[in-house]
Design a protein around this motif. Sequence first.
Motif, PDB file in Angstrom:
ATOM      1  N   LEU A 178      27.692  15.665  24.409  1.00 39.58           N
ATOM      2  CA  LEU A 178      26.439  14.971  24.730  1.00 39.58           C
ATOM      3  C   LEU A 178      26.718  13.586  25.301  1.00 39.58           C
ATOM      4  CD1 LEU A 178      23.324  14.766  24.569  1.00 39.58           C
ATOM      5  CD2 LEU A 178      23.623  13.864  22.256  1.00 39.58           C
ATOM      6  N   LEU A 179      27.602  12.831  24.665  1.00 34.84           N
ATOM      7  CA  LEU A 179      27.937  11.493  25.162  1.00 34.84           C
ATOM      8  C   LEU A 179      28.494  11.559  26.579  1.00 34.84           C
ATOM      9  CD1 LEU A 179      29.606   9.966  21.975  1.00 34.84           C
ATOM     10  CD2 LEU A 179      27.453   9.220  23.013  1.00 34.84           C
ATOM     11  N   ARG A 219      25.819  11.624  33.934  1.00 33.95           N
ATOM     12  CA  ARG A 219      24.564  11.648  34.680  1.00 33.95           C
ATOM     13  C   ARG A 219      24.192  10.268  35.209  1.00 33.95           C
ATOM     14  NH1 ARG A 219      21.428  16.374  33.958  1.00 33.95           N
ATOM     15  NH2 ARG A 219      22.517  17.872  32.638  1.00 33.95           N
ATOM     16  N   ARG A 220      24.764   9.237  34.602  1.00 36.47           N
ATOM     17  CA  ARG A 220      24.513   7.870  35.058  1.00 36.47           C
ATOM     18  C   ARG A 220      25.670   7.312  35.877  1.00 36.47           C
ATOM     19  NH1 ARG A 220      21.966   8.938  30.496  1.00 36.47           N
ATOM     20  NH2 ARG A 220      19.917   7.994  30.107  1.00 36.47           N
ATOM     21  N   GLY A 221      26.674   8.143  36.124  1.00 34.64           N
ATOM     22  CA  GLY A 221      27.847   7.663  36.837  1.00 34.64           C
ATOM     23  C   GLY A 221      28.693   6.724  36.006  1.00 34.64           C
ATOM     24  N   LEU A 222      28.616   6.859  34.689  1.00 32.64           N
ATOM     25  CA  LEU A 222      29.325   5.977  33.768  1.00 32.64           C
ATOM     26  C   LEU A 222      30.571   6.679  33.255  1.00 32.64           C
ATOM     27  CD1 LEU A 222      29.121   3.251  32.156  1.00 32.64           C
ATOM     28  CD2 LEU A 222      27.920   4.555  30.382  1.00 32.64           C
ATOM     29  N   ALA A 223      31.731   6.076  33.456  1.00 32.06           N
ATOM     30  CA  ALA A 223      32.988   6.661  32.987  1.00 32.06           C
ATOM     31  C   ALA A 223      33.252   6.255  31.546  1.00 32.06           C
ATOM     32  CB  ALA A 223      34.141   6.200  33.877  1.00 32.06           C
ATOM     33  N   LEU A 224      33.543   7.242  30.695  1.00 31.79           N
ATOM     34  CA  LEU A 224      33.871   6.979  29.297  1.00 31.79           C
ATOM     35  C   LEU A 224      35.313   7.378  29.031  1.00 31.79           C
ATOM     36  CD1 LEU A 224      30.826   8.279  27.197  1.00 31.79           C
ATOM     37  CD2 LEU A 224      31.357   5.919  27.831  1.00 31.79           C
ATOM     38  N   GLU A 252      20.315   6.685  23.488  1.00 33.85           N
ATOM     39  CA  GLU A 252      19.914   5.277  23.613  1.00 33.85           C
ATOM     40  C   GLU A 252      21.140   4.383  23.772  1.00 33.85           C
ATOM     41  OE1 GLU A 252      17.647   4.451  20.155  1.00 33.85           O
ATOM     42  OE2 GLU A 252      15.960   5.718  20.745  1.00 33.85           O
ATOM     43  N   LEU A 253      22.196   4.681  23.025  1.00 34.49           N
ATOM     44  CA  LEU A 253      23.419   3.892  23.124  1.00 34.49           C
ATOM     45  C   LEU A 253      24.024   3.999  24.525  1.00 34.49           C
ATOM     46  CD1 LEU A 253      25.739   2.219  22.000  1.00 34.49           C
ATOM     47  CD2 LEU A 253      26.726   4.320  21.051  1.00 34.49           C
ATOM     48  N   ILE A 254      24.051   5.193  25.084  1.00 34.25           N
ATOM     49  CA  ILE A 254      24.588   5.362  26.440  1.00 34.25           C
ATOM     50  C   ILE A 254      23.753   4.549  27.434  1.00 34.25           C
ATOM     51  CG2 ILE A 254      24.870   7.018  28.323  1.00 34.25           C
ATOM     52  CD1 ILE A 254      27.106   7.139  26.309  1.00 34.25           C
ATOM     53  N   GLU A 255      22.444   4.552  27.264  1.00 36.83           N
ATOM     54  CA  GLU A 255      21.587   3.775  28.166  1.00 36.83           C
ATOM     55  C   GLU A 255      21.913   2.288  28.067  1.00 36.83           C
ATOM     56  OE1 GLU A 255      17.737   4.922  26.840  1.00 36.83           O
ATOM     57  OE2 GLU A 255      17.717   6.813  27.979  1.00 36.83           O
ATOM     58  N   ARG A 256      22.114   1.794  26.842  1.00 34.70           N
ATOM     59  CA  ARG A 256      22.449   0.369  26.672  1.00 34.70           C
ATOM     60  C   ARG A 256      23.805   0.053  27.288  1.00 34.70           C
ATOM     61  NH1 ARG A 256      21.050   1.231  21.205  1.00 34.70           N
ATOM     62  NH2 ARG A 256      23.069   0.485  20.482  1.00 34.70           N
ATOM     63  N   LEU A 257      24.768   0.943  27.067  1.00 34.59           N
ATOM     64  CA  LEU A 257      26.098   0.726  27.625  1.00 34.59           C
ATOM     65  C   LEU A 257      26.076   0.766  29.152  1.00 34.59           C
ATOM     66  CD1 LEU A 257      28.258   2.872  25.187  1.00 34.59           C
ATOM     67  CD2 LEU A 257      28.254   0.380  25.382  1.00 34.59           C
ATOM     68  N   ASP A 258      25.261   1.634  29.704  1.00 34.86           N
ATOM     69  CA  ASP A 258      25.148   1.708  31.165  1.00 34.86           C
ATOM     70  C   ASP A 258      24.646   0.380  31.729  1.00 34.86           C
ATOM     71  OD1 ASP A 258      25.173   2.851  33.706  1.00 34.86           O
ATOM     72  OD2 ASP A 258      23.101   3.526  33.527  1.00 34.86           O
ATOM     73  N   GLN A 267      30.072  -5.452  35.141  1.00 35.61           N
ATOM     74  CA  GLN A 267      31.019  -4.832  36.073  1.00 35.61           C
ATOM     75  C   GLN A 267      32.323  -4.482  35.358  1.00 35.61           C
ATOM     76  OE1 GLN A 267      30.439  -4.112  39.654  1.00 35.61           O
ATOM     77  NE2 GLN A 267      28.482  -4.155  38.569  1.00 35.61           N
ATOM     78  N   ARG A 268      32.165  -3.824  34.182  1.00 37.64           N
ATOM     79  CA  ARG A 268      33.322  -3.435  33.391  1.00 37.64           C
ATOM     80  C   ARG A 268      33.218  -1.970  32.996  1.00 37.64           C
ATOM     81  NH1 ARG A 268      34.452  -7.342  28.434  1.00 37.64           N
ATOM     82  NH2 ARG A 268      35.989  -5.656  28.111  1.00 37.64           N
ATOM     83  N   ARG A 269      34.364  -1.330  32.811  1.00 37.07           N
ATOM     84  CA  ARG A 269      34.410   0.027  32.293  1.00 37.07           C
ATOM     85  C   ARG A 269      34.104   0.000  30.803  1.00 37.07           C
ATOM     86  NH1 ARG A 269      39.914   2.678  33.373  1.00 37.07           N
ATOM     87  NH2 ARG A 269      38.754   4.506  32.654  1.00 37.07           N
TER      88      ARG A 269
END
Length: 232
Positions: free
Chosen positions: A170-171, A177-182, A203-209, A216-218
Motif C-alpha cells: 500500500l505504501l 501514484r504520486r511519483g514519490l520514490a520510497l 495520509e502519511l504518504i500525502e504529507r511526505l509527498d 526537494q529531497r528524497r
Amino acid sequence: MSVPQLPLALRTPPDQRLDSFIDAPAGALAQLQALAQVPGADWLYLSAAHGAGKTHLALAACASAGEAGRAAAYLPLQAARGHAQQALDGLEGNALVVLDGLQAIAGERSDEIALFDFYNRARAAGIGVLYTASDLPDEIGLLLPDLRSRLGQCARIVLRALDDAGRAALLRDRAARRGLALEDAAVDWMLARTAREPARMVELIERLDRASLAAQRRVTVPFLRQVLAGEG
C-alpha cells in the motif's frame, strides 16, 4: 432539528478506485465492478473490521459506476441514524446505491423499517445495491428478522486486515501514484513506527509527498524522522 443533506455529493479521491485496492479477496473487485456497471448484477454485502477498506471500496464502486455513465449515490448510515427514511427517499433514480456502515442504524427500529422498505423498492426498480458493515447480518444487532433475511440473500465479500506485506505494498503503491520514490529502509521504518491503519498510512504518504516537494529531497529515514518530528 434539521436533517442533513444526504446522500453525499460524490467527489471521490483519485486513490479510491477499484484498481488501487490492495489485497482484495479473489474475485471481489470483479464482483464490485459488475455491480457498478452491469444492470441486474448481484447485490453485494461487504463486511470487515474498522480500517480494512470498506469505505474505499464503497466509494470506488460509485466511481466505477460513474465511469460507465451510470448514476450512483453514496449514503454513510452513521450520518443518517435516526432519520434513515428521509435519507433514503428519492434514491430510486440511481443505477447504484451504496449504503456504508449498516451497523450504525442497527437497533433503531424506524431506521431498520425504512431500510427494509428501501430494499423492496430498489429490487422492484432494478437498482444495484452495495451494503457495507462491520460484520455479517446476524452479528450487527439488527432487530428485524425480515431485514436480516433479505440482507443474507446478498452475495458476500469479507475483507481481512492487511498484513505487513500488504501494508508495504500500500505504501509503495500510493507513493508511486504520486511519483514519490520510497527507499526500502523508509518503508520498513514506517511499518515499524507509524500508524498501521491504511487510511492513516495514506495520509502519511500525502504529507511526505508535500514535504518532499517543498524540500526537494528524497524520502529517506533521516528525512522521515525530520518530517514527523517537525509535525509532532
